[in-house]
Design an enzyme around this catalytic site. Structure first.
Site, PDB file in Angstrom:
ATOM      1  N   LYS A 120      -2.663 -12.668   9.087  1.00  0.00           N
ATOM      2  CA  LYS A 120      -1.889 -11.817   9.994  1.00  0.00           C
ATOM      3  C   LYS A 120      -2.079 -12.194  11.457  1.00  0.00           C
ATOM      4  O   LYS A 120      -1.221 -11.924  12.285  1.00  0.00           O
ATOM      5  CB  LYS A 120      -2.222 -10.351   9.746  1.00  0.00           C
TER       6      LYS A 120
HETATM    7  C1  LIG Z   1      -1.236  -8.850   4.378  1.00  0.00           C
HETATM    8  C2  LIG Z   1      -1.874  -9.795   3.422  1.00  0.00           C
HETATM    9  C3  LIG Z   1      -1.187 -10.294   2.288  1.00  0.00           C
HETATM   10  C4  LIG Z   1       0.219  -9.837   1.927  1.00  0.00           C
HETATM   11  O1  LIG Z   1       1.193 -10.293   2.846  1.00  0.00           O
HETATM   12  P1  LIG Z   1       2.641  -9.595   2.891  1.00  0.00           P
HETATM   13  O2  LIG Z   1       3.302 -10.200   4.067  1.00  0.00           O
HETATM   14  O3  LIG Z   1       2.376  -8.127   3.056  1.00  0.00           O
HETATM   15  O4  LIG Z   1       3.321  -9.895   1.611  1.00  0.00           O
HETATM   16  C5  LIG Z   1      -1.821 -11.212   1.477  1.00  0.00           C
HETATM   17  N1  LIG Z   1      -3.086 -11.605   1.721  1.00  0.00           N
HETATM   18  C6  LIG Z   1      -3.788 -11.142   2.783  1.00  0.00           C
HETATM   19  C7  LIG Z   1      -5.196 -11.596   2.986  1.00  0.00           C
HETATM   20  C8  LIG Z   1      -3.213 -10.242   3.680  1.00  0.00           C
HETATM   21  O5  LIG Z   1      -3.919  -9.781   4.735  1.00  0.00           O
END
Ligand SMILES: *Cc1c(COP(=O)(O)O)cnc(C)c1O
Length: 473
Positions: A120
């Site tokens: 993120k």
């Molecule tokens: C947020 C997240 C996901 C999922 O991503 P999306 O965009 O919500 O599908 C997968 N793995 C990790 C470690 C995350 O922080």
């Protein structure tokens, strides 16, 4: 620069379209009609345009891929500086790292080299800077209120720490987040960061955050905003690494497939966008844990809501994937009125069906697989034995699904690696018998001073604290 505008996925098709600028979309988040904003068309790159991007440093590539989305909202020199600053915060000079694995033509794309060791950061490090620049220019301040069960709060805090025009109030359930997760948030001592431990559960924290937004007078007084995954700028920033990986693997002359550990569908939707922009992506594989609403959809054409099961991959523990609506908008041939009706009935009844023709179209782009917790631990152990790589539980779900659904072995398959294994030491230790090595920056958190306030689960107390926080310049 062309003037790309944005429309809501729920906009009536007969009334004149409301077409927003990038700046309006950044500041609004969710559309007033309950829909999500999408570009009214995708900027398309020809094979020659794509070939010309080969070998560019990440920040330069990012600036070029995102430029059409930003338009002249931000001047080119400022935008390029914000992008460079965002990615200078990453540990790895390459920003994201592509690794070939000795199995099945698989590759790993490590997206976790940012400040909080999860993917993120790639979007949020840029979003925080962009939002700050837009607010500063307009002479406004904004406040972000968010709730976290532990994993995403730190990425939001790191995105806005020390920014001039933004204050953040992050609620976490007291005693219910891991020590590392808490310290990733509470050791940030910037004056614009307010960590609040709520005497309650994560659901209580979410209800408090929602109640702040629902009190319109309070919301306006504090200029509340959110940085969650429905903000289109996050999708935009994530498109870049699909290009970055595919270019290294021979695009535009050679197709590539991606397998994406999926929760809210924001990450994989960025892959869909890259494909719509002309990147030769053969297949996009949705990897789910036991919370598999999207995998069931690809299997059956039905989206049906069930309960949420806690798993070893908590960032994928979702009931409904919020960004999926953006894809459904295209599947409904961009008929916002029909989609609005379908989404309302979905929320009321808990299920929705698409036609056989729509399902066939979805399957031409997406495939999907799932992994339960037991198999996730096995996948961590298998990957370590087969490739030498230590995977976090989210990435392990992607790795196993990529092997299940490998398809044409002549097409490289890139598994997106969404978190550093040290963020999930318990699952990794259970799987392999060893705790993952702690990066120095995570280990150092244990010795740093923390700052946070504790509040009862009481909206009045939260509002008083925010009203009293004398941070407005
Ligand atoms: C947020 C997240 C996901 C999922 O991503 P999306 O965009 O919500 O599908 C997968 N793995 C990790 C470690 C995350 O922080």
């Amino acid at each position: 620069m062309s003037d790309l505008r944005y429309i809501s996925t729920r906009q009536g098709s007969r009334t004149p379209l409301e077409r927003l600028t990038f700046e309006q979309v950044m500041l609004a988040g969710l559309a007033r009609d309950g829909g999500l904003y999408v570009p009214e068309r995708w900027p398309v790159l020809s094979p020659a345009d794509i070939a010309a991007l080969r070998g560019l440093p990440y920040a330069e590539l990012a600036t070029r891929i995102m430029a059409p989305f930003v338009g002249d909202t931000v001047d080119a020199a400022t935008f390029s500086r914000l992008v460079r600053e965002a990615y200078a915060s990453f540990d790895d000079a390459e920003v994201v790292r592509l690794k070939a694995l000795p199995v099945d033509g698989l590759h790993l794309l490590e997206l976790f080299h940012g400040p909080t060791f999860a993917f993120k950061d790639v979007a949020l490090q840029l979003l925080g800077r962009l939002l700050d620049a837009l607010l500063t220019r307009s002479g406004h301040r904004a406040r972000i209120v968010g709730a976290t069960s532990g994993d995403t709060g730190s990425a939001a805090i790191e995105a806005v720490r020390d920014r001039k025009a933004i204050d953040i109030f992050m609620l976490h359930p007291q005693g219910r987040v891991s020590e590392v997760q808490r310290r990733q948030m509470t050791t940030v001592l910037s004056p614009n960061v307010h960590n609040i431990a709520i005497e309650g559960t994560f659901d209580d924290c979410q209800d408090l955050a929602k109640a702040c937004f629902n009190d319109l007078a309070f919301r306006d007084r504090h200029h509340l905003t959110a940085v969650n995954s429905i903000n289109f700028a996050r999708v935009m920033a994530q498109i870049v690494y699909y290009f970055h990986a595919a270019l290294q693997l021979g695009a535009p002359d050679r197709p590539v497939s991606f397998c994406v550990p999926t929760g809210n569908f924001g990450n994989i939707y960025a892959g869909y966008a890259a494909r719509a922009m002309g990147l030769p992506i053969e297949r996009l594989l949705i990897a789910s844990n036991s919370n598999d609403i999207l995998t069931r959809f690809i299997e059956s054409g039905e989206q049906r809501i069930t309960g949420v099961t806690p798993t070893f991959s908590p960032s994928m523990d979702i009931q409904v994937s919020s960004n999926f609506e953006r894809y459904l908008f295209d599947l409904f041939d961009r008929d916002g009125k029909a989609l609005a009706a379908a989404m309302e009935s979905f929320r009321a009844s808990g299920n929705m069906n698409v036609s056989a023709a729509q399902l066939a179209r979805a399957r031409a782009t997406f495939d999907a697989g799932r992994l339960d917790d037991g198999d996730t631990l096995r996948a961590i152990a298998d990957a370590q034995r087969e490739t030498g790589e230590l995977l976090d539980p989210h990435t392990a779900v992607g790795y196993a699904v990529a092997r299940q659904k490998r398809g044409d072995r002549a097409v490289p398959m890139v598994v997106l690696s969404t978190a550093h294994p040290a963020k999930f030491p318990d699952a990794v230790k259970q799987a392999t018998g060893e705790a993952p090595p702690m990066p120095a920056r995570l280990a150092a958190l244990a010795a740093k001073p923390e700052r946070y306030q504790t509040l009862p689960n009481d909206i009045g107390a939260l509002k008083r604290l925010m009203d009293d926080a004398a941070v407005f310049a």
